[in-house]
Design an enzyme around this catalytic site. Sequence first.
Site, PDB file in Angstrom:
ATOM      1  N   THR A  59       6.947   7.496   7.075  1.00 14.15           N
ATOM      2  CA  THR A  59       6.841   6.187   6.429  1.00 14.15           C
ATOM      3  C   THR A  59       6.156   5.154   7.324  1.00 14.15           C
ATOM      4  O   THR A  59       5.802   4.068   6.866  1.00 14.15           O
ATOM      5  CB  THR A  59       8.242   5.646   6.077  1.00 14.15           C
ATOM      6  OG1 THR A  59       8.987   5.430   7.281  1.00 14.15           O
ATOM      7  CG2 THR A  59       8.978   6.616   5.175  1.00 14.15           C
ATOM      8  N   GLY A  60       6.008   5.457   8.599  1.00 18.18           N
ATOM      9  CA  GLY A  60       5.424   4.491   9.519  1.00 18.18           C
ATOM     10  C   GLY A  60       6.413   3.470  10.034  1.00 18.18           C
ATOM     11  O   GLY A  60       6.039   2.518  10.718  1.00 18.18           O
ATOM     12  N   HIS A 103       0.827  -1.214   0.000  1.00 19.48           N
ATOM     13  CA  HIS A 103       0.000   0.000   0.000  1.00 19.48           C
ATOM     14  C   HIS A 103       0.857   1.257   0.000  1.00 19.48           C
ATOM     15  O   HIS A 103       0.584   2.212  -0.753  1.00 19.48           O
ATOM     16  CB  HIS A 103      -0.905  -0.017   1.234  1.00 19.48           C
ATOM     17  CG  HIS A 103      -1.763   1.198   1.349  1.00 19.48           C
ATOM     18  ND1 HIS A 103      -2.884   1.397   0.573  1.00 19.48           N
ATOM     19  CD2 HIS A 103      -1.659   2.296   2.153  1.00 19.48           C
ATOM     20  CE1 HIS A 103      -3.438   2.558   0.887  1.00 19.48           C
ATOM     21  NE2 HIS A 103      -2.711   3.117   1.841  1.00 19.48           N
ATOM     22  N   GLU A 104       1.897   1.258   0.823  1.00 17.45           N
ATOM     23  CA  GLU A 104       2.750   2.439   0.923  1.00 17.45           C
ATOM     24  C   GLU A 104       3.495   2.706  -0.386  1.00 17.45           C
ATOM     25  O   GLU A 104       3.727   3.866  -0.745  1.00 17.45           O
ATOM     26  CB  GLU A 104       3.755   2.273   2.068  1.00 17.45           C
ATOM     27  CG  GLU A 104       3.144   2.217   3.456  1.00 17.45           C
ATOM     28  CD  GLU A 104       2.478   3.532   3.843  1.00 17.45           C
ATOM     29  OE1 GLU A 104       2.918   4.595   3.352  1.00 17.45           O
ATOM     30  OE2 GLU A 104       1.530   3.504   4.633  1.00 17.45           O
ATOM     31  N   LEU A 105       3.865   1.644  -1.095  1.00 20.37           N
ATOM     32  CA  LEU A 105       4.543   1.831  -2.367  1.00 20.37           C
ATOM     33  C   LEU A 105       3.574   2.233  -3.477  1.00 20.37           C
ATOM     34  O   LEU A 105       3.903   3.048  -4.348  1.00 20.37           O
ATOM     35  CB  LEU A 105       5.269   0.537  -2.775  1.00 20.37           C
ATOM     36  CG  LEU A 105       6.494   0.152  -1.943  1.00 20.37           C
ATOM     37  CD1 LEU A 105       6.986  -1.230  -2.346  1.00 20.37           C
ATOM     38  CD2 LEU A 105       7.610   1.178  -2.121  1.00 20.37           C
ATOM     39  N   ALA A 116       9.466  14.593  16.511  1.00 22.72           N
ATOM     40  CA  ALA A 116       9.063  15.677  17.417  1.00 22.72           C
ATOM     41  C   ALA A 116       8.900  16.987  16.656  1.00 22.72           C
ATOM     42  O   ALA A 116       7.955  17.762  16.898  1.00 22.72           O
ATOM     43  CB  ALA A 116      10.092  15.827  18.535  1.00 22.72           C
TER      44      ALA A 116
END
Length: 469
Positions: free
Chosen positions: A421-422, A244-246, A362
């Site tokens: 990116t998680g 999914h991310e790609l 942060a």
Amino acid sequence: MNMRLSFPPGSPGPLVLVVTALAAAFGWSLSISPWLSLLFAAGLCLAGWRARDSFRGAAEFAGRLARSVELVDSEAFRRPVSAGAPAQLDRIAAALAEKNIELTASTRENRRNALIVQAAFAAVDDPLLMVDGQRRVLLINEAAARAFQVDSSEAAGRRFLQVVLEHEIDDALAHALEQGVPQALELDVTTSTPPGRYQVRIQPLAAGGSADASPSGAVVAMRDVTRLRHLERVRSEFVANVSHELRTPITSIKGFIEVLAAEEVPPEKRARFMAILKSEADRLDSLLTDLLDLSLLESDTRPLKREEVDLAQLAARVVMLLEPQAHRKEIRIAVSMARDLPRVPAHPGMLEQALVNLVDNAIKYSPEGSEVAIEGKRVGRDHVEIAVIDNGPGIPSEHLPRLFERFYRVDKARSRSLGGTGLGLAIVRHIVQRHGGAVRAESRLGKGSRFIITLPVEAEEAPVPPWET
């Protein structure tokens, strides 16, 4: 025609028999011949004496034979031997000696097989039980005793269902014994630890080793597949998340390229499209870089190349690296390190990457014009803590336990819009664990968050297994 008479061992001799026969034949004339009378009396006495000796020898041999019978199938057995033993008793003694050899060898083989079975049971790390045809426990290994909180000696003789409190397994066991066919099932089993997922295989034991005989018992093997199923699920989720991310940036890149190739685009619009393409390409690059970093962390279990790292200098270097991002949001990065903070044995590049990931997060989640702090202090004699503190929106408490999982996001839309990116926090956790430390998060909604790395002052190697979550 020649005739020969033979006399068996222990019988009266031929002379005695002849004298006795003559005495009987001529007994009517004993009064006529005193010498014949004397000869007759001597023959009778000699025959009685030999008969008594023969009977006494046979009785003694029979007694020794009876005592030997009690020792058959033992190393103490000795075949009774006597030169004057009756032939029939001697044949019995010879047969007993031959049978003792067979039984002793068979007993020795059975004992050897029993020791092999016991050793095999003890060597298996998963629960293993043997039952008889009435489903009574004959043998149970230590893994099963621990799993079901029962003493091995107490379990012997009890019903299977009294030891393993699972009706589904007991029903399958009954079916295996009745039909003589193996059974296999997978189910959740309640043990002394939290319930786990187990693969159960039941193998019937044919009576006498014959495949056609009714089962005389069965072996129940239970394999804990809880972790295996968890890892399969994690791997499946990981592949789905990566796909999914790609797919998202690739779809965006393809779309803009098609537009640019198919039509004339004004310069200002072209410039905006090119900026988007670069942003998506950067996002792909970050994702692939993080995936590669995470893969290397999980697969490389070699000892770390450590140096004595000055945490204050490390923090200063991280601030310098992230100063451009902080400057764009007018965020100040403050560093506060305790004076007694010792150097820690660590891989400087890996530890720097972990701290960069935390400070970068942060900065991303803090409002413009706020402050991000890096603090270091000693905890007891054996550990140090490095904390990264932001003034962001905070994290709901229910999300805190899963923050360090791959691709886990509290706010997915915001994370992607910020370029995350998680995988950043998952990388932090792996790095810290490789150093024998731990990382945790503390947060309150509206009050910001605090991410804390704890590291040992002395080197500790603790590699993380692949696909750990």
